[in-house]
Design an enzyme around this catalytic site. Sequence first.
Site, mmCIF file in Angstrom:
data_model
loop_
_atom_site.group_PDB
_atom_site.id
_atom_site.type_symbol
_atom_site.label_atom_id
_atom_site.label_comp_id
_atom_site.label_asym_id
_atom_site.label_seq_id
_atom_site.Cartn_x
_atom_site.Cartn_y
_atom_site.Cartn_z
ATOM 1 N N ASP A 41 19.522 -42.441 11.392
ATOM 2 C CA ASP A 41 20.262 -41.675 10.425
ATOM 3 C C ASP A 41 20.802 -40.569 11.358
ATOM 4 O OD1 ASP A 41 18.936 -42.937 8.077
ATOM 5 O OD2 ASP A 41 17.292 -41.482 8.393
ATOM 6 N N GLY A 122 8.418 -43.942 -0.300
ATOM 7 C CA GLY A 122 8.397 -44.615 -1.632
ATOM 8 C C GLY A 122 8.100 -43.474 -2.716
ATOM 9 N N ASN A 161 15.266 -37.869 -6.228
ATOM 10 C CA ASN A 161 14.429 -37.944 -4.934
ATOM 11 C C ASN A 161 15.234 -36.885 -3.993
ATOM 12 O OD1 ASN A 161 12.497 -38.100 -3.060
ATOM 13 N ND2 ASN A 161 13.244 -40.142 -2.566
ATOM 14 N N ALA A 162 14.565 -35.617 -3.541
ATOM 15 C CA ALA A 162 15.282 -34.652 -3.102
ATOM 16 C C ALA A 162 15.265 -35.164 -1.339
ATOM 17 C CB ALA A 162 14.753 -33.218 -3.264
ATOM 18 N N ILE A 163 15.816 -36.000 -0.829
ATOM 19 C CA ILE A 163 15.939 -36.349 0.532
ATOM 20 C C ILE A 163 17.338 -36.727 0.829
ATOM 21 C CG2 ILE A 163 13.604 -36.973 0.488
ATOM 22 C CD1 ILE A 163 14.751 -39.921 0.947
ATOM 23 N N ASP A 164 17.698 -36.942 2.100
ATOM 24 C CA ASP A 164 18.743 -37.284 2.437
ATOM 25 C C ASP A 164 20.155 -36.308 2.119
ATOM 26 O OD1 ASP A 164 17.566 -39.403 3.379
ATOM 27 O OD2 ASP A 164 18.821 -40.826 2.296
ATOM 28 N N SER A 181 18.030 -40.415 -3.155
ATOM 29 C CA SER A 181 17.528 -41.782 -2.626
ATOM 30 C C SER A 181 16.786 -42.273 -3.704
ATOM 31 C CB SER A 181 16.801 -41.687 -1.336
ATOM 32 O OG SER A 181 16.215 -42.857 -1.060
ATOM 33 N N PHE A 182 17.208 -43.877 -4.130
ATOM 34 C CA PHE A 182 16.536 -44.517 -5.058
ATOM 35 C C PHE A 182 16.654 -43.694 -6.471
ATOM 36 C CE2 PHE A 182 15.355 -47.026 -1.465
ATOM 37 C CZ PHE A 182 15.130 -48.224 -1.913
ATOM 38 N N TRP A 183 15.608 -43.713 -7.258
ATOM 39 C CA TRP A 183 15.312 -43.262 -8.555
ATOM 40 C C TRP A 183 16.762 -43.426 -9.179
ATOM 41 C CZ3 TRP A 183 11.906 -42.646 -5.005
ATOM 42 C CH2 TRP A 183 10.371 -42.379 -5.405
ATOM 43 N N GLU A 230 21.160 -44.487 -1.107
ATOM 44 C CA GLU A 230 20.915 -43.076 -0.487
ATOM 45 C C GLU A 230 21.764 -42.778 0.644
ATOM 46 O OE1 GLU A 230 16.920 -44.240 0.695
ATOM 47 O OE2 GLU A 230 17.697 -45.760 2.287
#
Length: 347
Positions: A41, A122, A161-164, A181-183, A230
């Site tokens: 990343d 996950g 999803n609170a990432i990236d 990310s996902f969801w 993502e």
Amino acid sequence: MFRKISAILGLFICASLSGASVGAQQPTAYSLTGAYWATHDPSIIKQGKTWYVFSTGKAPTGGQLAIRCSEDLLLWRLCGQVFDKIPDWITRENPGTKELWAPDISYYNGVYRLYYAYSLFGKNTSGIALATNKTLDPTSADYKWVDQGLVLRSRTQDDFNAIDPNFAVDAKGGTWLAFGSFWSGIKLVSLDPQTGKPGGSTIDALAARKPPANPPPGKPDLPPDWEAVEAPFIVHHGHYYYLFVSWDLCCLGTKSTYRIMMGRSSEITGPYVDQDGELMRDGGGTPVLTGNTRWVGPGGQSVLLGHGKDPDILVFHAYAQTTGKPALQVSTLSWEDGWPHAALGEK
């Protein structure tokens, strides 16, 4: 903030560095040396004559969020880390956190901003935080990373999803954070320009995957693979905002199926469409890079628009077909008919 370059000049310089034929109007993959392995990343920026790349996870020295440096985009060296350890407030907030993820470096209002994420694989019990620094030069007396704490979190009941994280500035000077990310996919929230934290509660949807006609059963406690989108990155070029994302699965070595997709919009909030006119929030996306015989799973990307003699570049990670080890990748970006193109090395 958004910078443009002469495409011809940029490609000339890049081709000379990599040994490609000068004058070719094609993107060029750099042949890297030094400490470019074990990079996930990557997020890139330039200060002075040095490019800095920040990456996910533990640093080789034992800290968090390793930093790599280069003066030519070819030879890379390790030049530090952001944190010596995971901040205490994150350990309390999410005790299972082992690594910090997906750093995003930018320069805004005289300060370097590094957004980063914490989570569990996950899960969407995640958070995005912010660290700041006056300089990236570790020899400077002003060099000090200051953790500014939580920016945004997601909980089990949320559909995101609170990432990236990815910080972006629009043509009118508005500041934004893309993430997800996902969801239910990639989101966008406006930021207070002074604090770098959300200035409102509205969350815009930018990109998602289209469910298959007959979705396969999901794994216990994990989102289904067909939701895999993502690593958003937004860049303004010409008349459009371009949204780069990673589809499919990361971090599986030779079994990684990551690929870089994109679309564009006349507004930062969307809607983003691919080259076929399909909305990214409805599953659309135009391929930028997929794997080849040397590298698999290209993704986790960021873009740096050049200025002066510097080319526009795309940085990302990919996995060696022979060993499954991840490595930093650098490619020039070329623009044809308003769409970006990149290259994945064959060596």
